[in-house]
Design a protein around this motif. Sequence first.
Motif, PDB file in Angstrom:
ATOM      1  N   PHE A 120      -4.800  -6.416  -9.656  1.00  0.00           N
ATOM      2  CA  PHE A 120      -5.239  -7.204  -8.513  1.00  0.00           C
ATOM      3  C   PHE A 120      -5.788  -6.324  -7.388  1.00  0.00           C
ATOM      4  O   PHE A 120      -5.992  -6.798  -6.265  1.00  0.00           O
ATOM      5  N   GLY A 121      -6.041  -5.061  -7.689  1.00  0.00           N
ATOM      6  CA  GLY A 121      -6.686  -4.185  -6.730  1.00  0.00           C
ATOM      7  C   GLY A 121      -5.859  -3.856  -5.511  1.00  0.00           C
ATOM      8  O   GLY A 121      -6.405  -3.583  -4.438  1.00  0.00           O
ATOM      9  N   LEU A 122      -4.536  -3.842  -5.648  1.00  0.00           N
ATOM     10  CA  LEU A 122      -3.643  -3.557  -4.520  1.00  0.00           C
ATOM     11  C   LEU A 122      -3.254  -2.079  -4.542  1.00  0.00           C
ATOM     12  O   LEU A 122      -2.083  -1.730  -4.677  1.00  0.00           O
ATOM     13  N   GLU A 123      -4.240  -1.201  -4.415  1.00  0.00           N
ATOM     14  CA  GLU A 123      -3.983   0.219  -4.627  1.00  0.00           C
ATOM     15  C   GLU A 123      -3.023   0.820  -3.616  1.00  0.00           C
ATOM     16  O   GLU A 123      -2.336   1.798  -3.913  1.00  0.00           O
ATOM     17  N   THR A 124      -2.942   0.233  -2.406  1.00  0.00           N
ATOM     18  CA  THR A 124      -2.017   0.787  -1.416  1.00  0.00           C
ATOM     19  C   THR A 124      -0.563   0.571  -1.822  1.00  0.00           C
ATOM     20  O   THR A 124       0.336   1.240  -1.287  1.00  0.00           O
ATOM     21  N   ARG A 125      -0.330  -0.338  -2.736  1.00  0.00           N
ATOM     22  CA  ARG A 125       1.039  -0.604  -3.176  1.00  0.00           C
ATOM     23  C   ARG A 125       1.534   0.408  -4.214  1.00  0.00           C
ATOM     24  O   ARG A 125       2.732   0.437  -4.514  1.00  0.00           O
ATOM     25  N   ILE A 126       0.632   1.200  -4.771  1.00  0.00           N
ATOM     26  CA  ILE A 126       1.050   2.180  -5.776  1.00  0.00           C
ATOM     27  C   ILE A 126       2.046   3.168  -5.173  1.00  0.00           C
ATOM     28  O   ILE A 126       3.097   3.474  -5.758  1.00  0.00           O
ATOM     29  N   ALA A 127       1.726   3.679  -3.986  1.00  0.00           N
ATOM     30  CA  ALA A 127       2.633   4.624  -3.322  1.00  0.00           C
ATOM     31  C   ALA A 127       3.964   3.946  -2.979  1.00  0.00           C
ATOM     32  O   ALA A 127       5.021   4.588  -3.024  1.00  0.00           O
ATOM     33  N   ASP A 128       3.911   2.655  -2.641  1.00  0.00           N
ATOM     34  CA  ASP A 128       5.153   1.933  -2.354  1.00  0.00           C
ATOM     35  C   ASP A 128       6.046   1.889  -3.586  1.00  0.00           C
ATOM     36  O   ASP A 128       7.254   2.127  -3.506  1.00  0.00           O
ATOM     37  N   ILE A 129       5.453   1.563  -4.733  1.00  0.00           N
ATOM     38  CA  ILE A 129       6.240   1.491  -5.969  1.00  0.00           C
ATOM     39  C   ILE A 129       6.870   2.850  -6.273  1.00  0.00           C
ATOM     40  O   ILE A 129       8.046   2.938  -6.656  1.00  0.00           O
TER      41      ILE A 129
END
Length: 327
Positions: A120-129
């Motif tokens: 879904f193109g939520l790349e800023t959430r990768i660092a959160d995970i």
Amino acid sequence: MSHFDQTRREPLLSEQAYLHSSTRKEADLADPALLALLDDPRRDASHSRGLQWDFACMALELTLQRYSGGEHLERVASYAQYTFVQFETFFRRHPAEKLKPWDRDHYQYILWLLTLAVCFGLETRIADIAHWTEREDEQAQDELLHQLFSRLDQTFNGGPLLFPEAFEHLLPGLDYAEQRGVNALTEYLSHWPASVKGCYWHDRHQHAEAGFFGYWALEAALVTVLWGIDDTPYRVARFYPAALVMHARYQRHDQRFPDQELAKRRPGWMYPSGTPCPWPGLWRCDEQPDLQQLIQHTAPFPHVNGKTVHWLLLRTHLTEEDWKRLG
């Protein structure tokens, strides 16, 4: 056949169970009484922590349930965003808590969250995970997670697979040899049902009140998108979320995660025959470079001599000469 039966993506999901479970989850997530309990000073910390964790897990299950029920993917994306808000709230309120990869269900949550973020193109959430995942403990070593996080510019220690029976067939898919990737994903999907028998949600479809949200090998979509694999050979596999991959590529979310090796192998995503054209323009057949064709938006990419080929976009803004030549 009802409209729901025609549009659902999960064949084991009944309309009655879907509506009952999804409506209940929606109500619980918005229940003022439950929300008030989160900040009730009379409740002990463990109760608040457990309730907030339930909210995060419920939001994640609801997202998958909406996908299974055939909801439009833009709407599913909004549920995915809400899921990340719930997990973010949990880990902000309880910073000592982590997703423990040696726990089978937590491991699956990590894979699900990564897949939703990528597709879904939520790349800023990768660092959160990555931040929410325990990486310092000596048990936090796993080659699959190492490869996935590394592909997304995050760190995780490599080591023997924590769950080899479940993921040994997926690991070879993290290769830039296309046929090896195709073979690995095909093999993985054939073994997938047996690999999830220990998960808490296994067999929920057999119980009407259990909140069944579908059976999907989301990690297969994650690997397919990140490693640029042509999923034509396994696109119709029972547990493969093909619509999610189609959406990621249609919206060009896969290009949010550039990779040098992938760029060298393929100078832009090539769409196989039968895939709806994501944008109108002049396309070239990779197998026959002299073959160029004007293809309209949503029209299926054509086969050539009855064979599946791949189409690469040359340009979207056509000159008057292009139009004359292509008729």
